[in-house]
Design a protein around this motif. Sequence first.
Motif, PDB file in Angstrom:
ATOM      1  N   ALA A  12     -18.596  26.174   8.589  1.00 44.24           N
ATOM      2  CA  ALA A  12     -17.701  27.337   8.625  1.00 44.24           C
ATOM      3  C   ALA A  12     -18.140  28.353   9.678  1.00 44.24           C
ATOM      4  N   LEU A  13     -19.427  28.330  10.026  1.00 42.96           N
ATOM      5  CA  LEU A  13     -19.928  29.237  11.071  1.00 42.96           C
ATOM      6  C   LEU A  13     -19.257  28.953  12.406  1.00 42.96           C
ATOM      7  N   ASP A  14     -18.785  27.709  12.591  1.00 41.58           N
ATOM      8  CA  ASP A  14     -18.036  27.356  13.797  1.00 41.58           C
ATOM      9  C   ASP A  14     -16.539  27.554  13.594  1.00 41.58           C
ATOM     10  N   SER A  15     -16.036  27.061  12.457  1.00 45.95           N
ATOM     11  CA  SER A  15     -14.587  27.016  12.268  1.00 45.95           C
ATOM     12  C   SER A  15     -13.955  28.390  12.071  1.00 45.95           C
ATOM     13  N   VAL A  16     -14.629  29.288  11.351  1.00 45.50           N
ATOM     14  CA  VAL A  16     -14.045  30.616  11.115  1.00 45.50           C
ATOM     15  C   VAL A  16     -13.927  31.419  12.418  1.00 45.50           C
ATOM     16  N   PRO A  17     -14.994  31.521  13.248  1.00 45.45           N
ATOM     17  CA  PRO A  17     -14.818  32.200  14.539  1.00 45.45           C
ATOM     18  C   PRO A  17     -13.769  31.526  15.418  1.00 45.45           C
ATOM     19  N   ALA A  18     -13.663  30.186  15.310  1.00 46.54           N
ATOM     20  CA  ALA A  18     -12.678  29.461  16.133  1.00 46.54           C
ATOM     21  C   ALA A  18     -11.260  29.888  15.801  1.00 46.54           C
ATOM     22  N   ILE A  19     -10.946  29.996  14.519  1.00 50.02           N
ATOM     23  CA  ILE A  19      -9.584  30.386  14.154  1.00 50.02           C
ATOM     24  C   ILE A  19      -9.348  31.873  14.400  1.00 50.02           C
ATOM     25  N   LEU A  20     -10.415  32.670  14.360  1.00 48.22           N
ATOM     26  CA  LEU A  20     -10.262  34.097  14.655  1.00 48.22           C
ATOM     27  C   LEU A  20      -9.933  34.321  16.128  1.00 48.22           C
ATOM     28  N   ALA A  21     -10.154  33.283  16.959  1.00 49.15           N
ATOM     29  CA  ALA A  21      -9.750  33.370  18.364  1.00 49.15           C
ATOM     30  C   ALA A  21      -8.233  33.254  18.488  1.00 49.15           C
ATOM     31  N   ILE A  22      -7.617  32.643  17.474  1.00 51.46           N
ATOM     32  CA  ILE A  22      -6.165  32.468  17.488  1.00 51.46           C
ATOM     33  C   ILE A  22      -5.470  33.680  16.890  1.00 51.46           C
ATOM     34  N   THR A  23      -5.988  34.177  15.769  1.00 53.40           N
ATOM     35  CA  THR A  23      -5.395  35.340  15.107  1.00 53.40           C
ATOM     36  C   THR A  23      -6.414  36.007  14.188  1.00 53.40           C
ATOM     37  N   SER A  24      -6.272  37.300  14.023  1.00 55.92           N
ATOM     38  CA  SER A  24      -7.115  38.034  13.067  1.00 55.92           C
ATOM     39  C   SER A  24      -6.308  38.446  11.845  1.00 55.92           C
TER      40      SER A  24
END
Length: 315
Positions: free
Chosen positions: A217-229
């Motif tokens: 999740a340390l990778d996946s959560v920042p990754a999706i936050l690049a798409i939308t917050s």
Amino acid sequence: MLVWGLFIVGVLIFLALDLGVFNRTPHVISVKEASIWTGIWVSLSLLFSGVIYWLYSTGNIDNVDGLKPMDATIKYITGYLIELSLSIDNIFVIAVIFSSFRIPQKYQHRVLFWGILGAIVFRALMIFFGVVLIKKFSFTTYVFGAFLIFTALKMLFSKEAHFNPKKSFVYRNLRKVMPITAQMEGEKFFVKMRHITAATPLFIALIIIEFTDILFALDSVPAILAITSDPFLVFSSNIFAILGLRSMYFFLANMLTKFSYLKYSLVAILIFVGIKLILAHHLHFPEWVSLAFIALSLIAGIAFSLNRSTSSKEA
């Protein structure tokens, strides 16, 4: 808050039906059954994009970023594809954990079920704090972006290391705080032994899977936050990807070696979203660009992998 409540209740109902009705009796999940459920979860996830469009067009959701309905829909689908693609490495690790602790196939679904409940809670917390950080401290986007690029380069250049769950930090410390039995006791997580209660391999596998999910999740959560917050878009796309992970595990676990080029797809996706985060305050990427890049990366990885697999058989 009503939408959030209905969404969470809906997820809990799906999970209750899963364990209490469809998988009430432990059994080996066949490839056919897994493929059917994978199709169901992917279909439900994509159909939910219609719900997203309706919510953001009618104003029935707290639209914190002022997104247009189509933009919100594309962001949801893009986020879902990112989470789904980054789950592939997680599937491989889960397979190693089950193999290491010799968890019978008919009990693996039960472990994954309870593991997903824990993953939902941890992801919700990480998403909440990630959104707060990005909205309160704008420089966080640079930190997240750099971290994703570092992760991608590490994945690209590091040698494949064999993961041994029994040598992991979690397992070694669990043995210090609780008695552990090497014997399986059906689908039980704990068993009475004389005057003590010991954890079975089923419970140990569950805990290690929970901790590995946090690491992923340390990778996946920042990754999706690049798409939308937008909290609801981030949370819903994450949850649908997690819900489909179990059936996808049983569908892909024995075929992961055939998709060797997907590693490069993941590297490309992580670098792209990392760059997008770093440039977020200076350059706006159209929504369709992100979706197209991620979809094409996954298609290319799958196509090259299947082509290589076919070529190897012919040789």
